[in-house]
Structures are given as structure tokens and as C-alpha cells.
Design an enzyme around this catalytic site. Structure first.
Site, short mmCIF file in Angstrom:
data_model
loop_
_atom_site.label_atom_id
_atom_site.label_comp_id
_atom_site.label_asym_id
_atom_site.label_seq_id
_atom_site.Cartn_x
_atom_site.Cartn_y
_atom_site.Cartn_z
N GLU A 58 0.82 -1.21 0.00
CA GLU A 58 0.00 0.00 0.00
C GLU A 58 0.86 1.26 0.00
O GLU A 58 0.54 2.24 -0.68
CB GLU A 58 -0.91 -0.01 1.24
CG GLU A 58 -1.87 1.13 1.33
CD GLU A 58 -2.89 1.12 0.19
OE1 GLU A 58 -2.62 1.78 -0.83
OE2 GLU A 58 -3.93 0.44 0.32
N LYS A 112 5.25 4.55 -9.73
CA LYS A 112 3.93 4.39 -9.11
C LYS A 112 2.89 4.11 -10.16
O LYS A 112 2.00 3.27 -9.97
CB LYS A 112 3.57 5.66 -8.33
CG LYS A 112 4.47 5.87 -7.13
CD LYS A 112 4.18 7.20 -6.45
CE LYS A 112 5.09 7.40 -5.25
NZ LYS A 112 5.07 8.77 -4.76
N GLY A 156 5.66 12.02 3.09
CA GLY A 156 6.18 12.25 4.44
C GLY A 156 6.35 10.93 5.17
O GLY A 156 5.61 9.96 4.93
#
Ligand code: ADP
Ligand code: ASP
Ligand code: MG
Length: 857
Positions: free
Chosen positions: A639, A715, A827
Site C-alpha cells: 500500500e 507508481k 512524508g
């Protein structure tokens, strides 16, 4: 073990050197030329005196026995073929290992002679029509003698002085062919006489295992697996420090790994415990292998020939792991229970004694004795094949009692297995038996007979062969032996995390796990970096993690911080073998780690990725990784590779699982690009936006890694592959001006303002058309892209700000208006949260499996 090769000594050595070790190589360790070469290298590299004991090359004993069996049934052609196969196998091995010359010629002549004699013996047996155990021993002895000769010649080439020493010269046995018992004092004396002079001359004796000599001079074997016993006999005779048995398993495991998939390595056991395990038929050691060294200071190590730097199992006089009353399970199959029963037996003196005298007279090996508490029957187990003989012998012995109906019947029940539950700590630990039998009863397993060893160090029970494996698994589970050592009350299953990479994300994750305070039973047990690993089977404390993190920040590697410096794959194999429970490897590196991940999956780890590279490489490597995760109970989750903590992969799966069809996934998946491009669209100079992205920790240290679009393209490819796309990776739009590509980082940042004007112009042009710039990836089953695009200011993507990610799913159900997932997409904290989510979901599915298994009971 040190790596320094020991040179053949010119000076006589003290034959009683306290450093003496006996090394036994099993068949698997001598399977083919590379394995023999490896064994020879290990031997040559060892510093200190050694005696080597060799098994036959892997599979050869079975082959030789099969040839003999063929001969007795008149299949002489088959026996001849087997003789030829034996010849060819050994000749090929010798040719591969020993260069042409006198040594090879000698070896070849010995191999030829052995094969010829074997063939002739087979012909003789064919004429007789049956094979006496005595002849069988003579036949199979060739396997060990040939392998020891080959090993000796190979080690000799590796510059260690060796001498072949035939076991017939010193292993003295009784005449029980096929499973002879050694005569200890003779053997010890003769072994010293034969081997000490060789050692004293600074040479290494190489001894064929498994064989010995009966009092009449004929050849005997010690029974299958007998080389283990040869090794311990030699060690005891010479007062060796230790015996090392090199095997193709990591050591002695809590159960037979072929029956119990989560069997685990036992780091240390007492001689007595190992003796019980061996006695009850765990194939890992010969049933009597511990007898010569029990009660001495000689230790026995069962070690992995595959991972030779792993310590394996130490068997010694030490007692450890006190908190684990049960350490191992063993199972003997193909057993029969013979029962002597009769109401009239109650109180009659001597029935038991006479029973065993009668059995002993036939030289039958009883494995377990069962007595019903009513004393109205006495029973024992022994190999099925011996049941008839036992019954006949007993009927003879109790002729009178049978006639007078003191004894009703003597019967044999075949198709049984005996399971032994072994552990020193069972002495005085209440309730062990109850737990065993509750576990069995819960599984609907019918226990036919029970025996508790008088030593209380084992409980054994007989069950039908069909229920035996399930019985072993149940008992293994109830004592949680998959966590090495069981014995504790069953707790909720833990999930042990090993971090590959310990950078920003790794640390954030460790912190989140620690602050969940053992919630969901997740903990960090290992850290791996390219220098080595740190492993703490009980969990690495938060304090230690924080401390390690700050030292890693200061540039240290794990190997400098108390870690062991070994290659990552070995580290994983080691951890897998030690006390990890439902282990999860979390990859937070940004390296190409596919090989290692596959190895982890093969070692029983589930894998959670934040690292995109393994999923975004070529198709083959992607497919192999998926295939590796489709085996067994291991899972692969990723994920955090897209959209950090946002549920993007998860949403895809939910849609797919509920029967929807996802046609297109598109959006902004790079926090850095989102930040930079949206800031520029809002009027900020490009150079300033990039600098801010770096300063705020969104971008990689070199922002070009993000600006190049490579990361976004990975991605995109991961998403496209999810939809079934099998084509090439997209070529992303590259935001790094070509002329600044190859500059050092400082130079790049300094010259970045050069492109500010171009960007401003472009932004203004688009603004005039009511559009803003965004970096958009798009994935469908047939295509994938990563582009800088102009989108309407009022669109969901156009309205995005900051580092937010947005992914829109266009599906059969969501065809007019896509389903949108949006939120912070960059982040360390949110990425760690995404990983933790995957870990929890693995823990949950493990728990569901456990519950489902319980519900099945
Ligand atoms: P060697 O090559 O030294 O003769 P073996 O093949 O006799 O070694 O012994 C290792 C085998 O024993 C393994 O293949 C394994 O399947 C089996 N085995 C059965 N029980 C155990 C156990 N408790 N621990 C380890 N191995 C076991
Ligand atoms: N080669 C023999 C067997 O296969 C002895 C041994 O390997 O220990 O049983
Ligand atoms: Mg063996």
C-alpha cells in the site's frame, strides 16, 4: 570456525589434543561434486585437529538396497542396471573432483572393484532367492567406503593431510546385521589404537560411517542413519571436544519439518532430550547416536551444510530454555501395538517381565511400553513388520496362561504411529499431559494408548497413522513450538517485524509500532542494512531502537552497532530459523531488492513494501515476486508504494473483490511534484518551490530524483500492473532541464533560477485558458503514462493543493463520476502509517486463519 587454512604439520601432534572435533557429513552434504567440494573446503579451512566421518553419497544406500531387492525377486537385469548406475555416479563424481593422475586412477580402480563385487553379490543373491541381512550389510557397505575414499582424495587436494581409515578396523559390533549394536569398550580401544597414530602424524582420518565388524569378522551396519553413531563413537573414544553433524536442515527442529511447516530450530538441548528425540525416530539423528556421549562433556552440534556460518543446534550437558517445558516432538510411523490382555492378569506376578523377555529373545526393538492402569493388559509398540514375530513369540511364552485363560488374547494392531512429546522441563511442570490430551481431543483425535516415560521427560502416545500428522501439528501448536519453545499458555499470535533499511520511514514505523504498546501484538525483532543485522527474538526495545536510530543518523552501520556482519539473505534465513512468529519483512529501502524479497518469502516471511523498485522493474522479476508470494501463507503487501498512507491499492482490491471492473486509475501520486507544480501554478518561482520541497523534507535529498518523474512513473506502473497491464514502463515527462542534469547538487540548485522565466510564461498561458499545471499519472489495462498536464482549475485535480495526492478510479460502477481518494501523500509519518496498516492487516488475516482452524476442530 576460522577461515585460516591449516597447513599439514611437519611435527607430530599431541593425539589427545583437547581441540579435537569429529565432523560427520550426511548424504545430502555429499550429494554431488559441488557439495563434496564445499565439504572439503570447510575441512581444509578448519584450524585444529579433525576426524571426518562420511555417509554414502546422497541416495546411494537406497539405491544399493533397491538393487539387492531386485536381485532377490529375480530381476537380475534391474540389479545389473543399478550396479551400473552406482559405478557411473561415483566415476562421474571422482572425475569431476580429482584431476587425472595416480590419485584418480587409484580411486577409479576402487570404484570399479566395488561395483563389480556388488554386481557379483547381486547375482549370488539372485541364485539364493533371498537376501540375508548379513549379505545386505555387505552390499550396502560400499556406499560409505566409496564416499569416504572420494572425500579423502578431495580434501587431500585441498592441502590438508588426510588418511582413509576403514571403520571395519575399529568399530566392533554384535552380529545383529542390519542394525548392529556397537561393543563400546572394544570400539573405544580399537579406535584409539587406529586413529591416534594418524592424528599424531598431523593428519586427518577420514572414516566411512555406518559400518562395523561383528565378532566373527563379518561386516555389519549400524542401521539406517548409522553414520551419526559412528561419529559419536569416535568422538567418545578419542575424547573429542565436539561432534559436528553437517546436514541439510538448520539443526534439530521442534518437529519434522516435512510434517509441520512451522517447525523451528531448537538452539540448545540437553543430551537426554536429543536422545529421546532420536530414540523416537526423528530422522535427524540415529536413534542411538547420543548413547556414547551422553553424560560426557562432549557436545554435539547439528549444523546446516547450506548456511555453514549458522550455529545450528547445540546438544550438550547444559540446560537452557528453562521456560519451555516441551521442546520437541518426534513421530515413529509404521508401528503396531501388540497387546497381551486378560482379566486374569491382574495381580499376577511377572507377566510384564516375561512379556519383554519373550520379545527380547526375538531381538525385537520395542519403542514404547503401554500399560493400562487396570493392569488387565500390557502393550508395546514395535515396527509393523516385526509384529507377527512378536505375537508368535509371546504366544509361545504364554502357552499355559492362554490355555488356562489367565490371558485372553495376544493381538497386534497395525497402522499405528507413536508420537513423543519431549522436554526436560516437563519434570515437575504440572498439567503438561492434560494440555497434550486436550489438544488432541479438541482435534477429534483418538488416542489409542498413552505412556509417560518414568523420567517424566517424555509423554508418548499412539494414534492411527492417518491421524498422526494432525496430532503432531496440534501438539506443536498448543505448546507454541513455532516460537521455539512452547510451554507457555497460548497467547494471541504475535507478528514479528524485521526492517530492511532503517532510514526516516523505518524509524517512524518503529516508533509507531512501539507507541501502539504491543497493540495487535506487533513488534520489531530485527533490523537489516547492507552491513549486517541486529536480531532480538523477544523484540528490540523502544529505547534501543531510538538509540540505534540516532547512531545511524551519525553515519554508523548496523555491523558497527553490535550487529552481525553477514549477507542479508543469510541473515533472513537465520531469523526465519529462530523464534520469529508470523514474520514480516518491511522493505523501506529504495534499492533493487527483488532477490532478497523472494528469499524472504521462501523463508516464510510475509513482505510489506514501501520500496517501489521491486514492483516496477521488468515484468519477469515482478511476476516472480508475485509468484513467490502466492506460495504458502506468506503475503505481499505494498500500500505504501503509492500515495503513502492513502488506501489506494486497498480501494482497488475492494472494488475488484466486489465485482466492479476498474478501467482507469489516474491522478497525482507524487507529493513532491504536486507541491512544486501547484506552487508554480500559484505564482511561485520554480526554483523557490523546489527549494521549499527539499527544505520541508518532501523531496528526496537530490530533488532531481523526483523532478525527473521516475518515481511517479514507477507508481504509475505499479497501478497499471494492478489493472493487468503487462507492457513497458512509461517514459515520464522530465522536469529537470537537460543542461542542469549532470551538475553536482549545489550547482544544480544554484542554477535552477535560470528556468523560472520559462515556467512563469507557461503558467500564465495556461491560466489564461482557465487551466493549471499538474503532474498526472494515468494507468489502464493497456497503457500507462506520467505527464505534466494542464487541467481545468475547477477540476478535482486542479483544485489540489500542497502535497496532497489524489487518485480517481473510473470503473464500471463509477463511470460518470470517478471514485476519488485524496489526502496527504508524502512524508515519513504517513508512509509509516501506510506500512503499519499493511502489517495490521497481515496480523488480522493470520488471526482469521487461526480462528478458522479452531472453528474447523
Ligand atoms: P544426514 O544427511 O545427516 O543423514 P538426515 O537426512 O538423516 O541427515 O536428517 C535430516 C532429515 O531429518 C531432514 O531432511 C528432516 O526432514 C528430517 N527430520 C525429522 N525430524 C526432524 C527434526 N526434529 N529436526 C530436523 N530434521 C528432522
Ligand atoms: N548411508 C546410510 C543411510 O542412508 C547411513 C547414513 O547415512 O548415516 O542410512
Ligand atoms: Mg541420516
Amino acid at each position: 570456525m576460522t577461515a585460516r587454512p591449516s597447513r599439514p604439520s611437519r611435527h607430530p601432534r599431541d593425539p589427545r589434543d583437547p581441540r579435537l572435533e569429529v565432523w560427520k557429513f550426511g548424504g545430502a552434504s555429499l550429494a554431488d561434486p559441488p557439495a563434496i567440494e564445499k565439504a572439503a573446503r570447510l575441512i581444509a579451512a578448519h584450524d585444529g585437529p579433525l576426524v571426518i566421518v562420511a555417509s554414502a553419497l546422497g541416495g546411494v544406500t537406497d539405491l544399493l538396497l533397491a538393487g539387492a531387492a531386485a536381485a532377490t525377486t529375480g530381476k537380475s537385469a534391474e540389479a545389473g542396471r543399478i550396479a551400473a548406475q552406482f559405478l557411473r555416479r561415483h566415476r562421474d563424481v571422482a572425475r569431476a573432483l580429482i584431476p587425472a593422475g595416480p590419485a584418480r586412477r587409484r580411486l577409479m580402480a576402487a570404484i570399479d572393484a566395488a561395483a563389480r563385487e556388488y554386481r557379483e553379490l547381486c547375482i549370488a543373491i539372485g541364485v539364493l532367492g533371498h537376501i540375508a541381512p548379513r549379505a545386505s550389510d555387505l552390499l550396502v557397505s560400499r556406499g560409505e567406503r566409496m564416499s569416504a575414499s572420494i572425500l579423502a582424495a578431495t580434501v587431500g587436494r585441498a592441502r590438508r593431510k588426510v588418511e582413509y581409515a576403514d571403520a571395519l578396523d575399529f568399530i566392533a559390533t554384535d552380529a545383529h546385521y542390519g542394525g548392529a549394536a556397537p561393543h563400546l569398550s572394544h570400539t573405544f580401544r580399537q579406535t584409539r589404537q587406529r586413529l591416534r597414530p594418524i592424528l599424531a602424524a598431523g593428519a586427518t582420518p577420514v572414516v566411512p560411517g555406518f559400518i562395523g565388524r561383528a565378532p566373527d569378522g563379518s561386516l555389519t551396519t549400524l542401521g539406517r542413519g548409522g553414520t551419526d553413531l559412528t561419529a559419536t563413537l569416535v568422538a567418545r573414544a578419542l575424547g573429542a571436544r565436539r561432534v559436528v553433524c553437517w546436514k541439510d536442515v538448520p539443526g534439530i527442529l521442534t518437529a519434522d519439518p516435512r510434517l509441520v511447516v512451522d517447525a523451528r530450530l531448537i538452539p540448545q538441548m540437553h543430551h537426554r532430550e536429543a536422545a529421546e528425540v532420536a530414540h523416537y525416530g526423528a530422522k535427524v539423528l540415529h536413534p542411538r547416536a547420543l548413547i556414547p556421549i551422553a553424560g560426557t562433556r562432549i557436545t554435539l552440534h547439528v549444523r546446516s551444510f547450506i548456511n555453514t556460518d549458522q550455529p545450528g543446534t547445540e546438544v550438550s550437558a547444559r540446560r537452557s530454555l528453562h521456560e519451555y517445558p516441551v521442546k520437541a516432538l518426534a513421530i515413529v510411523k509404521n508401528q503396531a501395538i501388540v497387546t497381551v490382555a486378560g482379566k486374569g492378569m491382574v495381580g499376577v506376578h511377572g507377566i510384564a517381565a516375561r512379556t519383554f523377555v519373550a520379545v527380547d529373545a526375538e531381538r525385537l526393538s520395542v519403542s514404547t511400553i503401554f500399560q493400562a492402569s487396570s493392569e488387565s493388559s500390557i502393550g508395546f509398540t514395535l515396527p509393523e513388520a516385526e509384529a507377527d514375530r512378536a505375537v508368535a513369540s509371546l504366544k509361545k511364552a504364554f502357552r499355559d496362561e492362554l490355555a488356562s485363560a489367565l490371558i485372553d488374547n495376544i493381538t497386534a494392531r497395525r497402522g499405528m504411529a507413536v508420537v513423543a512429546v519431549v522436554g526436560d522441563g516437563m519434570v515437575g511442570a504440572p498439567g503438561i499431559a492434560a494440555r497434550v490430551f486436550t489438544a488432541l481431543a479438541d482435534g477429534g483425535i483418538n488416542v489409542v494408548a498413552i505412556a509417560q516415560g518414568s523420567s517424566e521427560r517424555n509423554i508418548s502416545f499412539a494414534v492411527t497413522a492417518e491421524q498422526a500428522t494432525e496430532a503432531v501439528r496440534r501438539v506443536h501448536d498448543v505448546f507454541q513450538l513455532s516460537k521455539i519453545g512452547g510451554g507457555r499458555a497460548p497467547a494471541a499470535p504475535r507478528t514479528d517485524v524485521v526492517l530492511l533499511g532503517f532510514g526516516r520511514v523505518g524509524r517512524a514505523l518503529a516508533d509507531q509500532i512501539a507507541s501502539a504498546n504491543g497493540h495487535a501484538m506487533v513488534r520489531v525483532v530485527g533490523l537489516l542494512d547492507r552491513s549486517g543485522y541486529i536480531f532480538e527474538p523477544r523484540g528490540i526495545s523502544r529505547r534501543r531502537l531510538t538509540d540505534l536510530a540516532s547512531r545511524k543518523d551519525a553515519g554508523a552501520l548496523l555491523a558497527d552497532l553490535g550487529g552481525r556482519a553477514v549477507p542479508s539473505a543469510d541473515a533472513l534465513a537465520f531469523m526465519a530459523g529462530h523464534a520469529v512468529s508470523r514474520p514480516v519483512l518491511v522493505d523501506v529501502t529504495s534499492e533493487e531488492t527483488s532477490d532478497l524479497l523472494r528469499a524472504a518469502l521462501g523463508n516464510g516471511f510475509s513482505v510489506v513494501l514501501a520500496n517501489k523498485k521491486p514492483l516496477a522493474g521488468n515484468w519477469n522479476s515482478y511476476e516472480q515476486l508475485l509468484a513467490a508470494s502466492a506460495n504458502g501463507n506468506c503475503e505481499l503487501k505494498y500500500e505504501a508504494t503509492v500515495g503513502a498512507g492513502l488506501p489506494i491499492i486497498d480501494t482497488y482490491h475492494k472494488l475488484a473483490e466486489t465485482g466492479d471492473r476498474v478501467r482507469r486509475v489516474e491522478g497525482c501520486v507524487s507529493g513532491t511534484l504536486m507541491y512544486v507544480v501547484s506552487a508554480v501554478s500559484a505564482g511561485k518561482p520554480f526554483s523557490q518551490a523546489v527549494r521549499e520541497a527539499v527544505d520541508k523534507g518532501y523531496a528526496e535529498p537530490d530533488p532531481r530524483d523526483d523532478l525527473s518523474g521516475r518515481d511517479a512513473a514507477r507508481k504509475a506502473l505499479i497501478l497499471a500492473r494492478l489493472l493487468g497491464y503487462r507492457g513497458a514502463a512509461p517514459t515520464p515527462d522530465d522536469l529537470v532541464p537537460r543542461r542542469l542534469k549532470n551538475l553536482p547538487l549545489d550547482g544544480f540548485m544554484a542554477r535552477l533560477p535560470e528556468v523560472d522565466a520559462e515556467w512563469r510564461t507557461r503558467v500564465e498561458q495556461e491560466a489564461a485558458k482557465g487551466r493549471v499545471l499538474r503532474y498526472v499519472v494515468s494507468a489502464t489495462p493497456r497503457g500507462v503514462s506520467a505527464r505534466l498536464a494542464a487541467v481545468p482549475t475547477t477540476s478535482p485535480i486542479g483544485a489540489l493543493q500542497g502535497t496532497r495526492n489524489l487518485i480517481a478510479f473510473t470503473t464500471r460502477r463509477y463511470s460518470n463520476e470517478p471514485l476519488v481518494v485524496s489526502g496527504p501523500g508524502a512524508g515519513a509519518q504517513v508512509t509509516a502509517a501506510g506500512i503499519l496498516n499493511d502489517i495490521y492487516s497481515l496480523a488480522q488475516s493470520a488471526r482469521r486463519r487461526v480462528l478458522a482452524a479452531e472453528a474447523d476442530r
